[in-house]
Write a protein that holds these residues in place. Structure first.
Motif, PDB file in Angstrom:
ATOM      1  N   TYR A 199       6.108  -3.258  -7.651  1.00 33.87           N
ATOM      2  CA  TYR A 199       5.365  -3.625  -6.352  1.00 33.87           C
ATOM      3  C   TYR A 199       4.464  -4.825  -6.679  1.00 33.87           C
ATOM      4  CZ  TYR A 199       2.036  -0.608  -8.767  1.00 33.87           C
ATOM      5  OH  TYR A 199       1.130  -0.215  -9.684  1.00 33.87           O
ATOM      6  N   GLY A 200       4.223  -5.501  -5.600  1.00 33.25           N
ATOM      7  CA  GLY A 200       3.149  -6.654  -5.695  1.00 33.25           C
ATOM      8  C   GLY A 200       1.961  -6.421  -5.738  1.00 33.25           C
ATOM      9  N   ALA A 201       0.949  -7.250  -5.341  1.00 29.41           N
ATOM     10  CA  ALA A 201      -0.475  -7.062  -5.148  1.00 29.41           C
ATOM     11  C   ALA A 201      -0.987  -6.108  -4.214  1.00 29.41           C
ATOM     12  CB  ALA A 201      -0.957  -8.832  -5.015  1.00 29.41           C
ATOM     13  N   ALA A 202       0.024  -5.843  -3.229  1.00 28.75           N
ATOM     14  CA  ALA A 202      -0.317  -4.893  -2.293  1.00 28.75           C
ATOM     15  C   ALA A 202      -0.364  -3.477  -2.897  1.00 28.75           C
ATOM     16  CB  ALA A 202       0.533  -5.015  -1.161  1.00 28.75           C
ATOM     17  N   GLY A 203       0.295  -3.193  -3.985  1.00 32.10           N
ATOM     18  CA  GLY A 203       0.157  -2.049  -4.397  1.00 32.10           C
ATOM     19  C   GLY A 203       1.492  -1.101  -4.072  1.00 32.10           C
ATOM     20  N   CYS A 204       1.407   0.122  -4.418  1.00 30.27           N
ATOM     21  CA  CYS A 204       2.690   0.982  -4.191  1.00 30.27           C
ATOM     22  C   CYS A 204       2.440   1.285  -2.555  1.00 30.27           C
ATOM     23  CB  CYS A 204       2.835   1.957  -5.008  1.00 30.27           C
ATOM     24  SG  CYS A 204       1.497   3.430  -5.012  1.00 30.27           S
ATOM     25  N   GLY A 205       3.489   2.036  -2.179  1.00 28.12           N
ATOM     26  CA  GLY A 205       3.393   2.553  -0.673  1.00 28.12           C
ATOM     27  C   GLY A 205       4.698   2.132   0.090  1.00 28.12           C
ATOM     28  N   LEU A 206       4.796   2.423   1.160  1.00 24.17           N
ATOM     29  CA  LEU A 206       6.179   2.026   2.056  1.00 24.17           C
ATOM     30  C   LEU A 206       6.260   0.296   1.895  1.00 24.17           C
ATOM     31  CD1 LEU A 206       8.101   2.784   3.948  1.00 24.17           C
ATOM     32  CD2 LEU A 206       6.810   2.485   5.805  1.00 24.17           C
ATOM     33  N   GLY A 207       5.081  -0.397   1.928  1.00 24.09           N
ATOM     34  CA  GLY A 207       4.987  -1.739   1.866  1.00 24.09           C
ATOM     35  C   GLY A 207       6.093  -2.291   0.596  1.00 24.09           C
ATOM     36  N   SER A 208       5.705  -1.628  -0.340  1.00 24.85           N
ATOM     37  CA  SER A 208       6.274  -1.760  -1.521  1.00 24.85           C
ATOM     38  C   SER A 208       7.892  -1.656  -1.732  1.00 24.85           C
ATOM     39  CB  SER A 208       5.753  -1.421  -2.829  1.00 24.85           C
ATOM     40  OG  SER A 208       5.977   0.175  -2.920  1.00 24.85           O
ATOM     41  N   LEU A 209       8.431  -0.661  -1.057  1.00 24.34           N
ATOM     42  CA  LEU A 209       9.633  -0.331  -0.603  1.00 24.34           C
ATOM     43  C   LEU A 209      10.368  -1.430   0.088  1.00 24.34           C
ATOM     44  CD1 LEU A 209       9.739   3.576   0.014  1.00 24.34           C
ATOM     45  CD2 LEU A 209      10.426   2.144  -2.121  1.00 24.34           C
ATOM     46  N   VAL A 210       9.708  -1.795   1.159  1.00 21.09           N
ATOM     47  CA  VAL A 210      10.085  -2.935   2.076  1.00 21.09           C
ATOM     48  C   VAL A 210      10.230  -4.197   1.371  1.00 21.09           C
ATOM     49  CG1 VAL A 210       9.792  -3.775   4.289  1.00 21.09           C
ATOM     50  CG2 VAL A 210       9.667  -1.610   4.260  1.00 21.09           C
ATOM     51  N   PHE A 211       9.020  -4.538   0.805  1.00 22.83           N
ATOM     52  CA  PHE A 211       8.752  -6.082   0.491  1.00 22.83           C
ATOM     53  C   PHE A 211       8.743  -6.299  -1.068  1.00 22.83           C
ATOM     54  CE2 PHE A 211       6.799  -5.790   4.459  1.00 22.83           C
ATOM     55  CZ  PHE A 211       7.248  -6.467   5.307  1.00 22.83           C
ATOM     56  N   SER A 212       8.863  -5.062  -1.859  1.00 23.44           N
ATOM     57  CA  SER A 212       9.108  -5.096  -3.368  1.00 23.44           C
ATOM     58  C   SER A 212       7.977  -5.916  -3.873  1.00 23.44           C
ATOM     59  CB  SER A 212      10.384  -5.843  -3.638  1.00 23.44           C
ATOM     60  OG  SER A 212      10.680  -5.342  -5.076  1.00 23.44           O
ATOM     61  N   ASN A 213       8.171  -6.793  -4.682  1.00 27.93           N
ATOM     62  CA  ASN A 213       7.261  -7.405  -5.424  1.00 27.93           C
ATOM     63  C   ASN A 213       7.428  -9.041  -5.215  1.00 27.93           C
ATOM     64  OD1 ASN A 213       9.667  -7.831  -6.870  1.00 27.93           O
ATOM     65  ND2 ASN A 213       8.599  -7.562  -8.989  1.00 27.93           N
ATOM     66  N   GLN A 214       7.777  -9.457  -4.106  1.00 25.49           N
ATOM     67  CA  GLN A 214       7.928 -10.845  -3.686  1.00 25.49           C
ATOM     68  C   GLN A 214       6.470 -11.484  -3.695  1.00 25.49           C
ATOM     69  OE1 GLN A 214      10.263 -11.183  -0.116  1.00 25.49           O
ATOM     70  NE2 GLN A 214      11.359  -9.498  -0.317  1.00 25.49           N
ATOM     71  N   PRO A 215       6.309 -12.303  -4.303  1.00 24.94           N
ATOM     72  CA  PRO A 215       5.024 -13.119  -4.428  1.00 24.94           C
ATOM     73  C   PRO A 215       4.375 -13.783  -3.147  1.00 24.94           C
ATOM     74  CG  PRO A 215       6.595 -14.398  -5.280  1.00 24.94           C
ATOM     75  CD  PRO A 215       7.240 -13.241  -5.202  1.00 24.94           C
ATOM     76  N   GLY A 216       3.149 -13.916  -2.860  1.00 20.19           N
ATOM     77  CA  GLY A 216       2.631 -14.891  -2.005  1.00 20.19           C
ATOM     78  C   GLY A 216       2.413 -14.029  -0.644  1.00 20.19           C
ATOM     79  N   ALA A 217       2.456 -14.782   0.638  1.00 18.16           N
ATOM     80  CA  ALA A 217       1.966 -14.034   1.690  1.00 18.16           C
ATOM     81  C   ALA A 217       2.628 -12.781   2.087  1.00 18.16           C
ATOM     82  CB  ALA A 217       2.012 -15.036   2.975  1.00 18.16           C
ATOM     83  N   VAL A 218       3.840 -12.575   1.617  1.00 16.16           N
ATOM     84  CA  VAL A 218       4.537 -11.362   1.894  1.00 16.16           C
ATOM     85  C   VAL A 218       3.763 -10.186   1.669  1.00 16.16           C
ATOM     86  CG1 VAL A 218       6.746 -10.153   1.394  1.00 16.16           C
ATOM     87  CG2 VAL A 218       6.939 -12.555   1.713  1.00 16.16           C
TER      88      VAL A 218
END
Length: 164
Positions: A32-51
């Motif tokens: 997971y990226g800067a947003a941390g774990c959660g549903l968003g990490s399942l959808v967007f994984s650890n893609q960097p940037g504005a994602v």
């Protein structure tokens, strides 16, 4: 607003489908990226940037980060029960081993409460019977002991433990 919810619902369905196809399931792949774990990490994984803004918005919209941390899903690592049990074993290893050998004691009572089991006497009896499996040697790590403890409690449905 309905369009946004429809898009988010579509993303949710796509992510669950993708997770099922990749075998990652709801646990995720741990990335997971800067947003941390959660549903968003399942959808967007650890893609960097504005994602990561979309990932954080998805986590916040669905409240999935708190649920993921508690249950050990959504790329959030092990559940609170599993990590709490490891910490508990770290802090109380000697007393827990003594109580397990006797089938009763304060550490078994605390473990019963942590795992959401029904009756500490039944838990104590089960742990006493499985002592050699749970603590096979003095060299066993706290994590190994915690994992075997949880496996033992989870396997015995009569104990009614609430382990994910």
């Amino acid at each position: 607003m309905k369009k946004i919810l429809a898009v988010l619902a579509g993303i949710l369905v796509a992510s669950v489908t993708l997770a099922a196809e990749t075998g990652a399931g709801l646990k995720g792949n741990g990335a997971y990226g800067a947003a941390g774990c959660g549903l968003g990490s399942l959808v967007f994984s650890n893609q960097p940037g504005a994602v990561q803004i979309f990932a954080a918005t998805t986590n916040g919209t669905f409240g999935s980060q708190t649920f993921g941390i508690t249950s050990g899903t959504s790329n959030c690592g092990s559940s609170m029960v599993a990590s709490g049990t490891k910490n508990f074993v770290d802090a109380n290893r000697e007393a827990l081993a003594k109580d397990m050998s006797r089938g009763q004691g304060e550490t078994i009572g605390a473990l019963t409460w942590m795992a959401g089991c029904k009756d500490s006497r039944e838990v104590g009896a089960r742990l006493q019977a499985s002592y050699g499996t749970i603590i096979p040697s003095e060299q066993a790590t706290s994590e190994e002991i915690a994992n075997k403890l949880l496996e033992t409690l989870k396997a015995d449905q009569a104990l009614g433990c609430k382990i994910g």
